[in-house]
Design a protein around this motif. Structure first.
Motif, PDB file in Angstrom:
ATOM      1  N   ASP A 260       0.906  -1.334  -0.234  1.00  0.00           N
ATOM      2  CA  ASP A 260       0.065   0.069  -0.143  1.00  0.00           C
ATOM      3  C   ASP A 260       0.814   1.173   0.019  1.00  0.00           C
ATOM      4  O   ASP A 260       1.830   1.373   0.454  1.00  0.00           O
ATOM      5  CB  ASP A 260      -0.861   0.061   1.139  1.00  0.00           C
ATOM      6  N   VAL A 261       0.426   2.234  -0.692  1.00  0.00           N
ATOM      7  CA  VAL A 261       1.187   3.512  -0.757  1.00  0.00           C
ATOM      8  C   VAL A 261       0.766   4.472   0.348  1.00  0.00           C
ATOM      9  O   VAL A 261      -0.550   4.809   0.324  1.00  0.00           O
ATOM     10  CB  VAL A 261       1.119   4.154  -2.204  1.00  0.00           C
ATOM     11  N   PRO A 262       1.785   5.033   1.188  1.00  0.00           N
ATOM     12  CA  PRO A 262       1.199   5.947   1.983  1.00  0.00           C
ATOM     13  C   PRO A 262       0.894   7.147   1.319  1.00  0.00           C
ATOM     14  O   PRO A 262       0.882   7.438   0.407  1.00  0.00           O
ATOM     15  CB  PRO A 262       2.396   6.135   2.883  1.00  0.00           C
ATOM     16  N   VAL A 263      -0.361   7.814   2.129  1.00  0.00           N
ATOM     17  CA  VAL A 263      -1.016   9.035   1.630  1.00  0.00           C
ATOM     18  C   VAL A 263      -0.550  10.170   2.608  1.00  0.00           C
ATOM     19  O   VAL A 263      -0.411  10.210   4.068  1.00  0.00           O
ATOM     20  CB  VAL A 263      -2.603   8.810   1.924  1.00  0.00           C
ATOM     21  N   PHE A 264       0.129  11.201   1.937  1.00  0.00           N
ATOM     22  CA  PHE A 264       0.628  12.493   2.662  1.00  0.00           C
ATOM     23  C   PHE A 264      -0.424  13.480   2.154  1.00  0.00           C
ATOM     24  O   PHE A 264      -0.446  13.796   0.846  1.00  0.00           O
ATOM     25  CB  PHE A 264       2.013  12.861   1.834  1.00  0.00           C
ATOM     26  N   LEU A 265      -1.066  14.343   3.174  1.00  0.00           N
ATOM     27  CA  LEU A 265      -1.732  15.488   2.812  1.00  0.00           C
ATOM     28  C   LEU A 265      -1.387  16.693   3.791  1.00  0.00           C
ATOM     29  O   LEU A 265      -0.990  16.257   4.813  1.00  0.00           O
ATOM     30  CB  LEU A 265      -3.224  14.859   3.065  1.00  0.00           C
ATOM     31  N   ASP A 266      -1.644  17.696   3.451  1.00  0.00           N
ATOM     32  CA  ASP A 266      -1.501  18.884   4.526  1.00  0.00           C
ATOM     33  C   ASP A 266      -2.750  19.351   5.054  1.00  0.00           C
ATOM     34  O   ASP A 266      -3.603  19.385   3.914  1.00  0.00           O
ATOM     35  CB  ASP A 266      -0.874  20.174   3.582  1.00  0.00           C
ATOM     36  N   PRO A 267      -2.950  19.309   6.245  1.00  0.00           N
ATOM     37  CA  PRO A 267      -4.256  19.672   6.758  1.00  0.00           C
ATOM     38  C   PRO A 267      -4.808  20.977   6.252  1.00  0.00           C
ATOM     39  O   PRO A 267      -5.954  20.961   6.587  1.00  0.00           O
ATOM     40  CB  PRO A 267      -3.857  19.669   8.252  1.00  0.00           C
ATOM     41  N   HIS A 268      -4.064  21.991   5.730  1.00  0.00           N
ATOM     42  CA  HIS A 268      -4.669  23.065   5.173  1.00  0.00           C
ATOM     43  C   HIS A 268      -4.813  23.272   3.856  1.00  0.00           C
ATOM     44  O   HIS A 268      -4.697  24.373   3.280  1.00  0.00           O
ATOM     45  CB  HIS A 268      -3.509  24.396   5.766  1.00  0.00           C
ATOM     46  N   GLY A 269      -4.612  22.140   3.001  1.00  0.00           N
ATOM     47  CA  GLY A 269      -4.681  22.107   1.622  1.00  0.00           C
ATOM     48  C   GLY A 269      -3.535  22.380   0.894  1.00  0.00           C
ATOM     49  O   GLY A 269      -3.678  22.682  -0.368  1.00  0.00           O
ATOM     50  N   PHE A 270      -2.227  22.685   1.311  1.00  0.00           N
ATOM     51  CA  PHE A 270      -1.442  23.357   0.694  1.00  0.00           C
ATOM     52  C   PHE A 270      -0.663  22.102  -0.060  1.00  0.00           C
ATOM     53  O   PHE A 270      -0.713  20.890   0.280  1.00  0.00           O
ATOM     54  CB  PHE A 270      -0.137  23.772   1.593  1.00  0.00           C
ATOM     55  N   GLU A 271      -0.066  22.347  -1.202  1.00  0.00           N
ATOM     56  CA  GLU A 271       0.781  21.450  -2.112  1.00  0.00           C
ATOM     57  C   GLU A 271       1.738  20.600  -1.129  1.00  0.00           C
ATOM     58  O   GLU A 271       2.595  21.283  -0.479  1.00  0.00           O
ATOM     59  CB  GLU A 271       1.459  22.080  -3.270  1.00  0.00           C
ATOM     60  N   VAL A 272       1.736  19.431  -1.673  1.00  0.00           N
ATOM     61  CA  VAL A 272       2.717  18.401  -1.101  1.00  0.00           C
ATOM     62  C   VAL A 272       3.295  17.620  -2.125  1.00  0.00           C
ATOM     63  O   VAL A 272       2.607  16.985  -3.032  1.00  0.00           O
ATOM     64  CB  VAL A 272       2.285  17.422   0.104  1.00  0.00           C
ATOM     65  N   VAL A 273       4.600  17.567  -2.270  1.00  0.00           N
ATOM     66  CA  VAL A 273       5.396  16.906  -3.247  1.00  0.00           C
ATOM     67  C   VAL A 273       6.008  15.679  -2.793  1.00  0.00           C
ATOM     68  O   VAL A 273       6.806  15.518  -1.835  1.00  0.00           O
ATOM     69  CB  VAL A 273       6.491  17.765  -3.875  1.00  0.00           C
ATOM     70  N   VAL A 274       5.661  14.399  -3.433  1.00  0.00           N
ATOM     71  CA  VAL A 274       5.906  13.247  -2.717  1.00  0.00           C
ATOM     72  C   VAL A 274       6.854  12.516  -3.835  1.00  0.00           C
ATOM     73  O   VAL A 274       6.542  12.539  -5.199  1.00  0.00           O
ATOM     74  CB  VAL A 274       4.863  12.309  -2.513  1.00  0.00           C
ATOM     75  N   THR A 275       8.033  11.955  -3.348  1.00  0.00           N
ATOM     76  CA  THR A 275       8.920  11.191  -4.190  1.00  0.00           C
ATOM     77  C   THR A 275       9.103   9.886  -3.358  1.00  0.00           C
ATOM     78  O   THR A 275       8.871   9.609  -2.406  1.00  0.00           O
ATOM     79  CB  THR A 275      10.379  11.852  -4.047  1.00  0.00           C
ATOM     80  N   ASN A 276       9.588   8.595  -4.257  1.00  0.00           N
ATOM     81  CA  ASN A 276       9.776   7.341  -3.777  1.00  0.00           C
ATOM     82  C   ASN A 276      10.825   6.988  -4.623  1.00  0.00           C
ATOM     83  O   ASN A 276      11.187   7.395  -5.627  1.00  0.00           O
ATOM     84  CB  ASN A 276       8.441   6.787  -3.864  1.00  0.00           C
ATOM     85  N   ASN A 277      11.433   5.657  -4.084  1.00  0.00           N
ATOM     86  CA  ASN A 277      12.502   4.985  -4.652  1.00  0.00           C
ATOM     87  C   ASN A 277      12.016   3.872  -5.663  1.00  0.00           C
ATOM     88  O   ASN A 277      12.931   3.139  -6.345  1.00  0.00           O
ATOM     89  CB  ASN A 277      13.318   4.524  -3.802  1.00  0.00           C
TER      90      ASN A 277
END
Length: 80
Positions: free
Chosen positions: A22-39
């Motif tokens: 399962d891929v973890p979910v990253f969210l900002d509680p204020h709705g700002f952009e979040v950039v996710v990287t992985n290997n």
């Protein structure tokens, strides 16, 4: 971050094994952009025997805050 998988061990008789996670979910509680990287490009891969580390990192560009998820998948030889 929600859903960071736990480390796991898989015992297999073949020299490789397809593993899916399962891929973890990253969210900002204020709705700002979040950039996710992985290997790993996908959340499924055919691994040989050994320990393999999955890494996900999220950065909030507006202020540089980061969150990380790291877990291991150990593919081990099953003795019959």
């Amino acid at each position: 971050m929600n859903g960071c998988p736990a480390d796991r061990e898989q015992f297999v008789s073949n020299m490789t094994s397809v593993q899916t996670w399962d891929v973890p979910v990253f969210l900002d509680p204020h709705g700002f952009e979040v950039v996710v990287t992985n290997n790993y490009q996908n959340n499924s891969f055919e691994f040989p025997w050994g320990v393999h580390t999955m890494q996900y990192a999220a950065v909030k560009p507006s202020n540089g805050l980061t969150a990380e998820c790291t877990f291991n998948i150990s593919v081990k030889r099953k003795f019959i």
